[in-house]
Design an enzyme around this catalytic site. Structure first.
Site, PDB file in Angstrom:
ATOM      1  N   GLU A 284       0.872  -1.276  -0.080  1.00  0.00           N
ATOM      2  CA  GLU A 284      -0.103  -0.048  -0.196  1.00  0.00           C
ATOM      3  C   GLU A 284       0.756   1.235   0.104  1.00  0.00           C
ATOM      4  OE1 GLU A 284      -2.924   0.577   3.301  1.00  0.00           O
ATOM      5  OE2 GLU A 284      -4.346  -0.270   1.829  1.00  0.00           O
ATOM      6  N   HIS A 305       7.208 -26.716  -1.176  1.00  0.00           N
ATOM      7  CA  HIS A 305       6.546 -27.875  -1.942  1.00  0.00           C
ATOM      8  C   HIS A 305       5.632 -27.432  -2.696  1.00  0.00           C
ATOM      9  CE1 HIS A 305       8.967 -31.638  -0.073  1.00  0.00           C
ATOM     10  NE2 HIS A 305       9.246 -30.419   0.592  1.00  0.00           N
ATOM     11  N   LYS A 419     -14.615   1.266  -3.778  1.00  0.00           N
ATOM     12  CA  LYS A 419     -15.647   1.548  -2.913  1.00  0.00           C
ATOM     13  C   LYS A 419     -16.765   2.627  -3.577  1.00  0.00           C
ATOM     14  CE  LYS A 419     -12.520   2.424   1.330  1.00  0.00           C
ATOM     15  NZ  LYS A 419     -12.108   3.062   2.079  1.00  0.00           N
TER      16      LYS A 419
END
Lengths: 446, 446
Positions: A284, A305, A419
């Protein structure tokens, strides 16, 4: 030094000349932070936070934590992003990723309001059935969709179960000091409140009440946590010749040479939420203006793995930062077996974490041979003190790194886009949303 | 179709001409798989597995699962990589990521042997105190370090607690059909065994006994799981005009245009281990010969508040594959609130998952606007059937994608490097390790 950089395994990937060449930029970034005159400097409250915090509130946090521990079986922490990751990271690192499943004399702790998944909420409600509950709702504004929805649900639950008067003793709000809907509600209802400071961004907020209350409820010593951060501040603040500044320098050098992805690796599952916290901090802070190192994380040897093959032999656009936790307090050893069918008797009696550390060294060398630069970050232990120290190390390094990258490390303008679309699609009242709504529906083919 | 591709949001990122241009390569990859004449074709057992499996063993798996459910409180599954991720993914997807914390009439299930962390093992042992335990150890050879160590510890625990005769009723081994140390031990001790087939690689093994036994113990219907995979096989096998082949085509087109990272996104935490399974499948299959898309994953909207900023505005080297789970069975709704201080009353009465889906649509459009190609994968529900279908979709698409990338999608040569270094550093007997040991210690500065 509770956190040390080991750069031995950068040899062949990064020369002393390159680090010398970037040093003036690092010096400048450190100066900018110190002079508080760079982009985003309204959000530098984290710098002195480890010593310059509200001592009265700190005592109230400890008292509230004690009260919560005494009065509930399940403690629900409602928050998203920086109001979630820091506390969860600390509890898993210092206590355990299996904290809720271990025998203990502190409440179970669940994190809510960081998702809109109805499944997650249904399950949490079923877990709460028949249990005594306390809630910490963490939101500066009180209107962020995810935590606001969860808080409506848990407030309703508590008021039904305990009545309004009982519920107010069980709800703790961490929010703006004076304004916003959650502050208003808290005053009206009589909730105890704690403060999200104005000058500390979400991703830098773990050492404020945002992180401290849940961490204290889990039984961690928050005095030691702050002391670790305070000592890191003494070590790193205002200096460009430290391991912290060097980490920022190395990241930028590697990025400029085409290393697009940084993989944070640790050999213990108790680190996985700390890695998520780190991903928010760096992703961010740096991911903007078309720039930024993509932060990824792995827990080894588990992920050797799964992601190991690609790291060893895939596109050479990655580097690794390996967090080596020195003292872990673990006791498990490899048992002997007279038949030795699995051929492991050469390890009989060894501590698992000694074997684990050989795996770390082995992997660092293997990945270097495969063309992946490896930075090692040595952390003394998984104590509160060392967690606090490490938090400050990463925070300061991130600020230095962000300025060196040429971005504002303290804003997050891109988080608004989803948003605004979401409000429009959900039919939120307001002209700006109505106009956008028609356009979005068309693009969705509706 | 239980899994469908929605490519509407690739517009502007990928033209019809580009997909047409790569189609002959996709056709060729599908032919190669079908003719079983490409690199790694010894490991194509997964193709017909959904119909061509050992029915007698399948019934034994169900019987063993029933026995395990009846005789233990805690079921320990020991395995790493493909012997771990598939079962855990299925249980979290179909049941819950909080499976162990929910009230249920099936045992708690913990995964061990996927790490060498002594802390993880200490904690698991403390959780087992006073509980009845069964163990499923999963290892083709029986000598892989991580599961072998964990199995030594749990075998010792069970033999102490129940005696050798009691322990053998509680230990179930999934291993090679005839050779290897775990097979030998199982015969000697009298453990019930299940088979890791020779022609199915670890990351493709979730529909074998490797995945099926733990999944069945959790109370999932493995018949439905296999039926989903069988129907996906009918839909996708040998065809290059399907959504499955198209996903492979799109990935390769985007990769060739500089999209180095694929982010698998879902809006429910019950998907997070499925994303880890997917990361192994794609990362290990494609990450070799200096090539491969780097697989990353996020859970939204949670991670919109951590990785969202970077995805919206960072380096444009990413694309997203968004898994949209249509029916989830969740009930939670947004409560009304007369005061409406948080301004959410426009959502009162809405199901959370309806809101969650608007968040998905909103984010897809926002990220497209930010320059991130978005593929949507629509999955009907979180049922056993749909999980099985989705598994086969991803497996087949991975094989097609890997051949189109020009690699052997079925080997993992790079996983040996760390192991050989580790054996050398641990002092494993053998000349090859002794020679390497001295060199490695020197590089470590020891």
């Amino acid at each position: 030094m509770a956190v040390k950089l080991n750069c031995k395994h950068l040899e062949g990937f990064l020369s002393a000349d390159e680090l010398k060449a970037i040093q003036p930029e690092i010096d400048k970034s450190v100066e900018t932070i110190n002079a508080r005159n760079g982009a985003g400097s309204d959000f530098l409250g984290w710098i002195d936070l480890p010593i310059d915090y509200d001592k009265e509130e700190f005592t109230r946090i400890q008292t509230a934590a004690e009260k919560i521990r005494k009065t509930c079986d399940v403690f629900i922490v409602i928050g998203i992003g920086g109001s979630y990751l820091g506390a969860r990271a600390a509890i898993e690192f210092i206590k355990s990723p299996l904290y809720n499943n271990l025998k203990k004399n502190t409440p179970d702790i669940y994190f809510a309001g960081n998702t809109i998944s109805g499944n997650a909420l249904d399950e949490l409600l079923s877990i709460c059935e028949g249990k005594d509950i306390c809630v910490n709702v963490i939101s500066k504004s009180g209107t962020t969709t995810e935590p606001a929805i969860a808080f409506r649900i848990f407030r309703e639950l508590l008021e039904k179960k305990y009545g309004e008067d009982g519920a107010k003793e069980r709800i703790f709000a961490t929010t703006d000091k004076s304004k916003g809907s959650l502050k208003s509600l808290s005053v009206e209802k009589g909730y105890e409140t704690f403060v999200v400071p104005d000058d500390v961004g979400g991703r830098y907020s773990v050492l404020t009440a945002v992180g401290l209350l849940p961490i204290a409820v889990a039984g961690c010593d928050i005095n030691k946590l702050m002391q670790g951060a305070a000592d890191a501040r003494t070590a790193f603040k205002g200096r460009s010749d430290t391991d912290c500044a060097k980490y920022a320098a190395i990241r930028n050098c590697l990025y400029r040479k085409g290393k697009a992805i940084e993989i944070l690796a640790c050999y213990h599952s108790f680190f996985s939420m700390t890695a998520e916290w780190w991903k928010q901090l760096y992703g961010e802070s740096e991911g903007k203006d078309g720039k930024g190192i993509f932060p990824a994380s792995v827990i080894f040897s588990t992920d050797l793995h799964s992601m190991g093959q690609m790291i060893q032999e895939g596109v050479r656009n990655v580097f690794e930062t390996v967090v080596d936790i020195k003292q872990t307090g673990a006791k498990a050893t490899v048992p002997g077996d007279s038949a030795d069918l699995d051929g492991l008797n050469f390890l009989a009696g060894s501590e698992l974490n000694a074997v684990n550390h050989k795996a770390l060294e082995a992997t660092v060398l293997a990945h270097c041979d495969g063309g992946v630069p490896n930075i090692i970050l040595e952390v003394d232990s998984k104590s509160e003190y060392d967690f606090g120290y490490m938090v400050y190390f990463f925070e300061m390094a991130c600020a230095v790194s962000g300025y060196t990258l040429g971005v504002n490390p303290f804003n997050q303008p891109g988080v608004e886009n989803y948003k605004n679309n979401m409000y429009a699609l959900l039919g939120k009242p307001g002209d700006q949303y109505q106009a956008r709504r028609a356009e979005l529906l068309k693009r969705l083919g509706k």
